[in-house]
Every structure is written in C-alpha cells, then in structure tokens.
Design a protein around this motif. Structure first.
Motif, mmCIF file in Angstrom:
data_model
loop_
_atom_site.group_PDB
_atom_site.id
_atom_site.type_symbol
_atom_site.label_atom_id
_atom_site.label_comp_id
_atom_site.label_asym_id
_atom_site.label_seq_id
_atom_site.Cartn_x
_atom_site.Cartn_y
_atom_site.Cartn_z
ATOM 1 N N PRO A 1 53.408 51.679 -42.458
ATOM 2 C CA PRO A 1 52.372 52.314 -43.294
ATOM 3 C C PRO A 1 52.424 51.854 -44.755
ATOM 4 O O PRO A 1 51.381 51.660 -45.376
ATOM 5 C CB PRO A 1 52.688 53.809 -43.205
ATOM 6 N N VAL A 2 53.642 51.639 -45.276
ATOM 7 C CA VAL A 2 53.739 51.209 -46.676
ATOM 8 C C VAL A 2 53.239 49.763 -46.819
ATOM 9 O O VAL A 2 52.504 49.439 -47.754
ATOM 10 C CB VAL A 2 55.183 51.376 -47.219
ATOM 11 N N SER A 3 53.612 48.896 -45.861
ATOM 12 C CA SER A 3 53.136 47.501 -45.916
ATOM 13 C C SER A 3 51.613 47.448 -45.821
ATOM 14 O O SER A 3 50.965 46.595 -46.425
ATOM 15 C CB SER A 3 53.685 46.679 -44.750
ATOM 16 N N PHE A 4 51.069 48.387 -45.059
ATOM 17 C CA PHE A 4 49.622 48.399 -44.850
ATOM 18 C C PHE A 4 48.862 48.657 -46.153
ATOM 19 O O PHE A 4 47.661 48.408 -46.244
ATOM 20 C CB PHE A 4 49.271 49.448 -43.791
ATOM 21 N N GLN A 5 49.598 49.115 -47.180
ATOM 22 C CA GLN A 5 48.938 49.338 -48.476
ATOM 23 C C GLN A 5 48.373 48.041 -49.050
ATOM 24 O O GLN A 5 47.518 48.072 -49.928
ATOM 25 C CB GLN A 5 49.925 49.959 -49.461
ATOM 26 N N LEU A 6 48.874 46.912 -48.535
ATOM 27 C CA LEU A 6 48.316 45.622 -48.970
ATOM 28 C C LEU A 6 46.830 45.530 -48.648
ATOM 29 O O LEU A 6 46.092 44.768 -49.266
ATOM 30 C CB LEU A 6 49.053 44.470 -48.273
ATOM 31 N N GLY A 7 46.400 46.326 -47.676
ATOM 32 C CA GLY A 7 44.994 46.311 -47.296
ATOM 33 C C GLY A 7 44.094 47.136 -48.203
ATOM 34 O O GLY A 7 42.893 47.176 -48.000
ATOM 35 N N VAL B 1 42.895 42.896 -42.382
ATOM 36 C CA VAL B 1 42.644 44.073 -41.567
ATOM 37 C C VAL B 1 41.565 44.976 -42.175
ATOM 38 O O VAL B 1 40.813 45.624 -41.463
ATOM 39 C CB VAL B 1 43.989 44.831 -41.377
ATOM 40 N N THR B 2 41.474 44.978 -43.491
ATOM 41 C CA THR B 2 40.427 45.795 -44.127
ATOM 42 C C THR B 2 39.280 44.939 -44.671
ATOM 43 O O THR B 2 38.133 45.372 -44.676
ATOM 44 C CB THR B 2 41.016 46.625 -45.296
ATOM 45 N N THR B 3 39.613 43.711 -45.113
ATOM 46 C CA THR B 3 38.579 42.877 -45.724
ATOM 47 C C THR B 3 37.514 42.451 -44.701
ATOM 48 O O THR B 3 36.321 42.482 -45.003
ATOM 49 C CB THR B 3 39.209 41.618 -46.374
ATOM 50 N N VAL B 4 37.961 42.080 -43.490
ATOM 51 C CA VAL B 4 36.997 41.606 -42.477
ATOM 52 C C VAL B 4 36.005 42.706 -42.082
ATOM 53 O O VAL B 4 34.792 42.466 -42.098
ATOM 54 C CB VAL B 4 37.737 41.003 -41.251
ATOM 55 N N PRO B 5 36.470 43.933 -41.762
ATOM 56 C CA PRO B 5 35.477 44.978 -41.478
ATOM 57 C C PRO B 5 34.550 45.250 -42.676
ATOM 58 O O PRO B 5 33.348 45.479 -42.489
ATOM 59 C CB PRO B 5 36.332 46.217 -41.182
ATOM 60 N N ALA B 6 35.110 45.167 -43.900
ATOM 61 C CA ALA B 6 34.272 45.409 -45.088
ATOM 62 C C ALA B 6 33.199 44.331 -45.212
ATOM 63 O O ALA B 6 32.027 44.629 -45.485
ATOM 64 C CB ALA B 6 35.140 45.434 -46.340
ATOM 65 N N GLN B 7 33.607 43.061 -44.979
ATOM 66 C CA GLN B 7 32.634 41.968 -45.051
ATOM 67 C C GLN B 7 31.528 42.161 -44.020
ATOM 68 O O GLN B 7 30.367 41.852 -44.273
ATOM 69 C CB GLN B 7 33.342 40.625 -44.826
ATOM 70 N N THR B 8 31.919 42.697 -42.855
ATOM 71 C CA THR B 8 30.922 42.937 -41.798
ATOM 72 C C THR B 8 29.883 43.949 -42.284
ATOM 73 O O THR B 8 28.677 43.745 -42.101
ATOM 74 C CB THR B 8 31.627 43.480 -40.528
ATOM 75 N N LEU B 9 30.336 45.029 -42.911
ATOM 76 C CA LEU B 9 29.394 46.043 -43.403
ATOM 77 C C LEU B 9 28.543 45.500 -44.555
ATOM 78 O O LEU B 9 27.385 45.881 -44.710
ATOM 79 C CB LEU B 9 30.149 47.292 -43.879
ATOM 80 N N LEU B 10 29.150 44.608 -45.352
ATOM 81 C CA LEU B 10 28.419 44.058 -46.499
ATOM 82 C C LEU B 10 27.440 42.954 -46.080
ATOM 83 O O LEU B 10 26.720 42.400 -46.921
ATOM 84 C CB LEU B 10 29.407 43.491 -47.538
ATOM 85 N N GLY B 11 27.453 42.634 -44.785
ATOM 86 C CA GLY B 11 26.549 41.593 -44.283
ATOM 87 C C GLY B 11 27.035 40.192 -44.599
ATOM 88 O O GLY B 11 26.264 39.230 -44.602
ATOM 89 N N LYS B 12 28.338 40.059 -44.914
ATOM 90 C CA LYS B 12 28.893 38.722 -45.211
ATOM 91 C C LYS B 12 29.942 38.386 -44.146
ATOM 92 O O LYS B 12 31.111 38.170 -44.464
ATOM 93 C CB LYS B 12 29.587 38.725 -46.576
ATOM 94 N N VAL B 13 29.537 38.403 -42.886
ATOM 95 C CA VAL B 13 30.507 38.192 -41.800
ATOM 96 C C VAL B 13 31.144 36.809 -41.918
ATOM 97 O O VAL B 13 30.450 35.800 -41.975
ATOM 98 C CB VAL B 13 29.829 38.337 -40.417
ATOM 99 N N ASN B 14 32.462 36.796 -42.008
ATOM 100 C CA ASN B 14 33.200 35.539 -42.073
ATOM 101 C C ASN B 14 33.782 35.301 -40.677
ATOM 102 O O ASN B 14 34.761 35.937 -40.288
ATOM 103 C CB ASN B 14 34.305 35.653 -43.136
ATOM 104 N N TRP B 15 33.138 34.398 -39.917
ATOM 105 C CA TRP B 15 33.533 34.223 -38.513
ATOM 106 C C TRP B 15 34.937 33.651 -38.369
ATOM 107 O O TRP B 15 35.628 33.944 -37.402
ATOM 108 C CB TRP B 15 32.499 33.362 -37.769
ATOM 109 N N ASN B 16 35.359 32.829 -39.337
ATOM 110 C CA ASN B 16 36.721 32.277 -39.261
ATOM 111 C C ASN B 16 37.751 33.394 -39.360
ATOM 112 O O ASN B 16 38.700 33.473 -38.587
ATOM 113 C CB ASN B 16 36.964 31.278 -40.403
#
Lengths: 265, 262
Positions: free
Chosen positions: B185-191, B215-230
């Motif tokens: 949980p503490v390491s996950f703070q990097l997200g 882990v957090t950036t990819v879902p956020a990009q999806t909601l922002l409409g900037k899906v990064n497929w890589n």
C-alpha cells in the motif's frame, strides 16, 4: 545495572534480532518523502525560490523529514493498545517498574537501532539525488541542530502518543482514532508539505501545537532557513507540550486503571 | 467455481454482520480512510497553489489521477487488507494449518477472508472527485472509454494484489516481518501522481516506479480520451505476469512453512 538501561538494551537486542522488520519500516517511512522529492525535482525550476525554498532545499527537506521522522516517531499508542487489549498491563502493575518509563526505554532502544540502519539508507538516498542537491558550509553547520533536537522531539512525540494511547482504556478498537490522529499530525508536522505551503490558519494552528516543532522546525533549521531564535522557541514549545501531554497521560492513566478489567481478549 | 462464489458470498455476509455489530469501528474506518483520501487531494492542491503543471499535467488532470488512486487503493485495501494482514501471525503461530486443510484454495481464502466496508465508502468519494475533475475539464466520457476504464481499473487492482501477495509471502522467509503487509500500500502511493511526474530523476528510477504510476495514469488517460495503447498493453502484460509470479511465489513459499508455531 539500572533496570531501565536493561529494558533499553533488551529492546535494542530485540530490534537487532528482527532487523529485517526494522529495515522494512525504514523503507516504508521513506517511500512518500522520496515520491515528493522526485515530484519536486521535476516541477521546481533550479533557479526558482518558493517561500525561501530552492529546488535543492525542497529535496533535502523531504529527505530529512523522512530520516528525522523515522528516528523521533514512536507509535507507542499501538503497543499500549495491545497491552490493554490483551490484559498485559496487569503484569506491569505488579512489577516495581514504571510503565511509562518502560515504554519509553523500549521505544528508545528500537529507534536507536533504526538510527543505525538509517545511515546507509540515507547515504544511498543522497547519492541518488546528488545531482539535484547543493550542499554548502552553512548547511553542514546547521545540520548540527538535528542531533540536539532529537531527544526533545522524541520525548514530546512519545508523551503525545502515550496520552493518546489512553483512549484504549475506554475504546478497545481504537486504531481508527490513531489513524485519524496520524493524518492530522502528518499535516501539522510538515511531513505532507513544508508548513509554509499550507493555508495561513493551518500555519498558525501548527505553530502553537507541538507537531511542527517535532519535525518541520528541526529540519528547516538544519537547512539554514530558520533564525536561531526559532531554535530556542522550538525547544521551549517542545518542553511545555511534553509536560502537558505527560500530565494528561498521568490523569488518564489513573482514571483508566479504574475501568481496566485485565481480562484480555 | 460455484463453490468459490458461494464461499465468497458467505464471507461478504460475515463482513457485513461484523460491521453491523461493531458500528463504531465501521465509522472509525470510514473517517480514517477519508482522512487519508483528503490528504491525497490536499497534496495535489498544495502543489498546484505554487506550480502551473506537473510535466504538462494540469491541476484537474492530476486530481483525476489522484481520484483514481483513491478508488483503486480503497477497493484493494477493502478487499484484501484484513485477510493479508493476518497471514504473518498465521505463519508464526502455525494457525495457517487450518486454512491449508480446508477443501478450498488457501490463497483465495486468506486473501478474501474479510471485507473492510469503510474503504468502499472512501472509494465512492474517489468516484465523486473523479466526476468533479472530469466535469471541470468539460470532458464527456464515451461508453467505450468507460468500459475500458473499468477493465483497466480491475487490472490495476490485480497488479496491486499480486505485488501485495508477494511482499506478504516474504513472511515465510523472514520471521516477525509482519510490517511487510504495509509495503505494497505504501509503494502504491507512487500512483498518486501521473507517470510523467517521475521523469525528472532519469529513466532508471522512472522505469522502477513506472508500473505503479501506470496503474493510475493509464485509466486516467482513458477517461481523458488520450488512450495510450502502448501503456495499456504494458498494463495488461504486467497484470498477467505479476498474477502468475505471485501465484508461483505463494506456492513456493508454502513449501517453507514448517507448521511449527510459536
């Protein structure tokens, strides 16, 4: 040998025995300061100054906060809660030993071991961030303030967590109270961000309470960003609050023992 | 499979009864986890009071990342913490025997043992702050992106759980290291911040923190409409690899279990 020295020695030996556990705590304590250091290394321009902090100061600030917290934070409330919950306080009531001093020496032994383990971690941390950090003679001299403030800061933190732990007499499952307290203390001690970045009402509140003098002031003083008068003001504040928390502890301890059943769960 | 569903329903019912009986504890959990979520939001607000952006990410975009962090963190803690927290003591006391003897997978039973419902309330708070951020940015999320977001969130929870299981399983090797349950949980703070926030320190460190930030950036990009497929592909790859590794590590670690107790 004085019985309390024996307690301290035993606690240190126990910490050495479970050194992996202590090492894991150090890593856990350092993760968030490291995250903030990286973020500030990214966002702050090298020539920029914000509330007197340069980029190097921000990084050193978070690094020293991580280091200092791991030495002066005591978490005594968790041990006391366990003792009350399991009915182990009864053992101490029959022994010719002060429970308060026993707990204090146990904490000091544990923190002493953490201090030793912290040194190589600190050096490694410093190496990783070396290209962002600029050290000067003034910083090296100011750093001497840290060891002077370790004892009063640790004592004040211990008195606070001891007073807080007394809620366990009335509320057996008190971890949520402890967690809430940790969150508030985290902000007011300047562990989340330097106090200067907080809104003014919080800054004022934090100055009166002891928490910023436990972490923020020693660290900021060691960075050479606080005037010498502040050093003595912090010492005075820590002294007054330590006495106040100790008094609260004593009153609640006596009242708590009257409701303590000693059954254990 | 049916058996696992029935057992899990019973475990959920048990958690509900526990929280109804110990209402004070439930309220305490909600307050404490909400306080932690508020600290996350506060740290973003405090940073943006003094800076315009974090490597191109604006305030409400970072707030969205932090909200997703709150959602994933609280769902994972709500599902797995109570069970995984007990594992070190089970190993130390030999109590693990009773789990190994049951006619159900021990990893499943220990991991899913009990829910902490208070954390789900905080996850809802995360959803609300995410909706606020999207509203502020004036983004209408298409249904396809919303479905993709839900899939990414499940994969992120899976990555979190796999890493958590590996770190907690280290207790089979190191006695008394019960605090390892805190490491994931503490390491996950990097997200808490977008992956771009960590580029300042160079690629070595960036690569080390990349899985957590993804882990957090990819879902956020999806909601922002900037899906990064890589990055999305990398997230799928990581979740599969980590799920397999954690299962193997668990099986291997069980062989170290002596059942001796103490």
């Amino acid at each position: 040998m004085n019985k309390y020295v024996v307690v301290l020695k035993m606690s240190f030996e126990r910490a050495v025995e479970y050194r992996f556990r202590a090492f894991a705590w150090i890593i856990i304590d350092l993760i968030f300061p490291t995250i903030l250091s990286i973020v500030f290394a990214t966002v702050v321009d090298p020539k920029q100054r914000i509330f007197g902090f340069s980029r190097s100061d921000f990084i050193l600030y978070f690094m020293l906060v991580g280091f200092f917290r791991s030495i002066v934070n005591t978490h005594n409330e968790e041990n006391v809660n366990k003792h009350i919950k399991e009915g182990k306080i009864s053992n101490f009531l029959t022994k010719p030993i002060s429970y308060f001093l026993f707990s204090f020496c146990t904490q000091v032994g544990w923190n002493l071991h953490k201090l030793l383990l912290n040194v190589p971690v600190f050096v490694l941390w410093f190496y990783i961030f070396s290209r962002f950090v600029r050290l000067d003679l003034e910083f090296s001299v100011s750093m001497l303030a840290l060891p002077v403030l370790v004892v009063p800061a640790l004592l004040c933190d211990f008195c606070y967590t001891s007073a807080l732990s007394m809620v366990s007499f009335w509320l057996i499952e008190s971890f949520s109270v402890f967690n809430l307290s940790s969150a508030v203390v985290y902000v007011l001690a300047g562990s989340l961000m330097p106090i200067d970045l907080l809104p003014t009402p919080l800054q004022r509140l934090s100055y009166v309470l002891p928490f910023q003098h436990i972490i923020y002031s020693p660290v900021k003083y060691s960075l050479g960003l606080l005037a010498p008068e502040s050093f003595f003001a912090s010492l005075l504040n820590l002294g007054i609050w330590s006495c106040a928390f100790f008094l609260i502890y004593e009153i609640l301890w006596k009242k708590g023992l009257k409701v303590y059943e000693g059954l254990g769960l | 499979m049916n058996k696992y569903v029935r057992v899990y329903c019973t475990l959920i019912a048990n958690s509900l009864s526990t929280d109804i009986i110990f209402r004070g504890n439930f309220v305490g959990n909600v307050v404490a986890s909400l306080a932690s979520a508020l600290l996350t939001i506060a740290s973003v607000v405090l940073i943006f009071n003094n800076f315009q952006s974090i490597n191109g990410w604006l305030k409400h975009e970072v707030l969205l990342v932090s909200s997703i962090w709150i959602i994933i963190n609280n769902i994972s803690i709500g599902i797995f913490l109570r069970g995984l927290r007990g594992l070190p003591a089970f190993i130390l006391t030999g109590e693990l025997d009773s789990y190994l003897l049951k006619p159900i997978d021990a990893q499943f039973l220990i991991s899913m043992f009990s829910l902490i419902l208070g954390n789900f309330v905080t996850a809802v708070f995360g959803v609300l702050t995410a909706i606020y951020s999207l509203g502020y940015l004036g983004i209408n999320v298409p249904v396809t992106n919303l479905i993709l977001f839900l899939v990414m969130t499940i994969l992120s929870v899976s990555i979190f759980y796999s890493f958590w299981l590996i770190t907690v399983s280290l207790n089979f090797y190191f006695n008394g290291a019960d605090n390892l349950v805190e490491l994931a949980p503490v390491s996950f703070q990097l997200g808490r911040y977008p992956s771009e926030a960590y580029k300042g320190l160079g690629w070595v460190v960036f690569a080390a923190v990349l899985p957590w930030a993804l882990v957090t950036t990819v879902p956020a990009q999806t909601l922002l409409g900037k899906v990064n497929w890589n990055f999305s592909g990398l997230l799928v790859f990581l979740s599969v690899i980590l799920a397999g590794t954690s299962r193997l590590f668990w099986k291997r670690s069980l062989k170290k279990y002596s059942s001796a107790g103490g």
